[in-house]
Write an enzyme that holds these catalytic residues in place. Structure first.
Site, PDB file in Angstrom:
ATOM      1  N   HIS A  25       0.846  -1.198   0.000  1.00 58.66           N
ATOM      2  CA  HIS A  25       0.000   0.000   0.000  1.00 58.66           C
ATOM      3  C   HIS A  25       0.872   1.236   0.000  1.00 58.66           C
ATOM      4  O   HIS A  25       2.020   1.218   0.462  1.00 58.66           O
ATOM      5  CB  HIS A  25      -0.960   0.009   1.203  1.00 58.66           C
ATOM      6  CG  HIS A  25      -0.296   0.303   2.512  1.00 58.66           C
ATOM      7  ND1 HIS A  25      -0.117   1.586   2.994  1.00 58.66           N
ATOM      8  CD2 HIS A  25       0.230  -0.523   3.455  1.00 58.66           C
ATOM      9  CE1 HIS A  25       0.489   1.534   4.169  1.00 58.66           C
ATOM     10  NE2 HIS A  25       0.719   0.264   4.471  1.00 58.66           N
ATOM     11  N   CYS A  26       0.335   2.328  -0.567  1.00 58.39           N
ATOM     12  CA  CYS A  26       0.997   3.625  -0.514  1.00 58.39           C
ATOM     13  C   CYS A  26       0.189   4.508   0.426  1.00 58.39           C
ATOM     14  O   CYS A  26      -0.516   4.006   1.297  1.00 58.39           O
ATOM     15  CB  CYS A  26       1.116   4.235  -1.911  1.00 58.39           C
ATOM     16  SG  CYS A  26      -0.482   4.561  -2.703  1.00 58.39           S
ATOM     17  N   ALA A  27       0.257   5.822   0.259  1.00 61.76           N
ATOM     18  CA  ALA A  27      -0.430   6.732   1.182  1.00 61.76           C
ATOM     19  C   ALA A  27      -1.946   6.628   1.084  1.00 61.76           C
ATOM     20  O   ALA A  27      -2.651   6.832   2.075  1.00 61.76           O
ATOM     21  CB  ALA A  27       0.009   8.170   0.914  1.00 61.76           C
TER      22      ALA A  27
END
Length: 457
Positions: A25-27
């Site tokens: 996952h990213c932000a």
């Protein structure tokens, strides 16, 4: 929100556990690599609680949840899908395998340059502070404070080949510290430092029939990328044939000495030639294309974002900073990004469905902060006409910032945060950036209202 329930709902809609290769996952987004993207039921996924959009791009199936939510969903998701032991490196390799060659190149360059962004931004801000101190005569140029800040601000660019060598070796499958050593060879004190010494002339050394210019590669980009790629090829080849008992002694020694000779004799000069060629072409387009170049680049940039190729621009921008000391491409990209936010804001204002409004407002605000994927994939591209309106806004804003010669002294920031790396180049530079910002957002907002869009029930 019940994160475990959301995770359980997602898995069958993604084609089951057997269709999910890896997850990170990213932000804002849950990023998945699926064996078959067509098995994902995007419409059903978008109706799950908390989901702000879903799309497939750059070898990944991405589900937008937003900041503060995505990490909690991810924790539950990897448990439910049995992916706890799948590392980020495995995920990155799986992503690359699903990409076409152009997208794979863009991803590689992105992985190399994104980790370096904090160092470049810090140096840009320090250079801005130094420029203000000089312009307003806050301290004398020979004062200890000024001398020290000058050292701090230029350090990242002087050792840029070392930073890139470390990052590139990691990406190319070599030993990062050997990549840093190659960067160190290219910036050795025995070589003339061309950083800030444009008129200096190097000495020459005659070796093996070659006349070698004793000039360093401080602040350059292309030569160290090529050198590190060759180094990793040599290192990996040696590890296949050298016995493990002597590998630690033989492989680093042969790798460094062979890559060093190849770099000084051939790769360095060739890389400089390529880097200068890229800069020359861009300068020609920028100076002779003028506002038209900004109009085209600003209008097309968001379409490039969809492909994921835009990440490769960091290398080009780093080369511009090394050669010219300024980055004139980033203001254009910023106009395209904030225009997407303007279009998303118009969708929020005009939308009738609560679900649409819930997605449009935070996505638009994130675009103003430089994160455009949520508003592009979750809102504007979904309804098509807002995306076209954003392209119009990006084109007009891009034309203005090129016409007024807006520049930045770093890369990696767009939208509102970009003010920090635009302001150091002068008050007029900042004012023109803000005017371009207003043009991009305002024209995208108005164009969205005029073009309209049809919401999906």
């Amino acid at each position: 929100m019940n994160y475990e329930r959301v995770a359980k709902q997602l898995i069958p809609l993604l084609g089951g556990k057997e269709n999910i290769i890896s997850a990170v996952h990213c932000a804002t987004r849950l990023r998945l690599v699926l064996k078959d993207d067509t098995k994902a039921d995007t419409k059903a996924i978008e109706n799950i609680e908390g989901v702000k959009g879903a799309f497939s791009s750059s070898g990944q199936y991405q589900i937008i949840f937003g900041t503060g939510v995505v990490n909690k969903v991810y924790d539950s998701f990897v448990q439910e899908a049995g992916l706890q032991h799948v590392s980020a490196d495995v995920h990155q390799e799986a992503v690359k395998q699903k990409m076409n060659p152009l997208a794979r190149l863009a991803k590689t360059l992105s992985n190399i340059f994104v980790p370096i962004i904090p160092a470049i931004v810090a140096s840009g801000l320090l250079m801005g502070l130094l420029g203000m101190m000089k312009a307003f005569k806050w301290v004398a140029p020979d004062s200890p404070l000024y001398v020290l800040l000058d050292m701090f601000s230029s350090a990242a660019f002087i050792i840029l080949p070392i930073l890139i060598g470390f990052s590139a070796a990691k990406e190319f499958g070599g030993t990062p510290f050997l990549g840093a050593v190659i960067g160190g060879i290219m910036t050795h004190p025995a070589l003339l430092n061309p950083w800030g010494l444009a008129e200096a002339k190097p000495n020459y050394m005659h070796f093996l029939g070659f006349d070698i210019a004793m000039v360093g590669y401080q602040g350059t980009v292309v030569p160290i990328l090529l050198a590190t790629y060759v180094m990793c090829k040599i290192e990996r080849g040696l590890r296949k044939v050298v016995p493990h008992a002597v590998s630690l002694l033989v492989v680093p020694f042969v790798t460094v000495i062979s890559t060093g000779f190849i770099t000084i004799l051939a790769i360095g000069p060739l890389g400089n030639l390529l880097g200068d060629g890229i800069t020359t072409v861009l300068n020609f387009i920028y100076h002779y294309g003028g506002a038209l170049a900004g109009l085209i680049f600003g209008g097309l940039y968001s379409m490039i974002v969809i492909t994921g190729v835009h990440h490769s621009f960091h290398a080009i921008e780093a080369n511009l900073l090394a050669k010219l000391g300024v980055n004139y491409l980033l203001p254009i990209w910023s106009m395209a990004n904030v225009a997407q936010g303007g279009a998303g804001l118009a969708v929020f204002v005009k939308a009738k469905l609560v679900k649409t409004k819930e997605v449009a407002l935070p996505s638009a605000l994130s675009a103003f902060l430089g994160i455009t994927e949520p508003v592009i994939f979750g809102v504007n591209l979904k309804y098509r006409k807002p995306f076209i309106a954003a392209a119009i806004g990006g084109a007009l804003g891009g034309a203005y910032v090129v016409f007024t010669n807006v520049v930045a002294n770093a890369y990696g920031l767009t939208g509102i945060p970009m003010i920090a790396i635009v302001a150091p180049e002068g008050m007029q530079n900042l004012i023109n950036y803000l005017i371009g910002f207003a043009i991009a957002v305002g024209s995208a907002f108005i164009a969205t209202l005029l073009l309209g869009f049809r919401e999906e029930e």
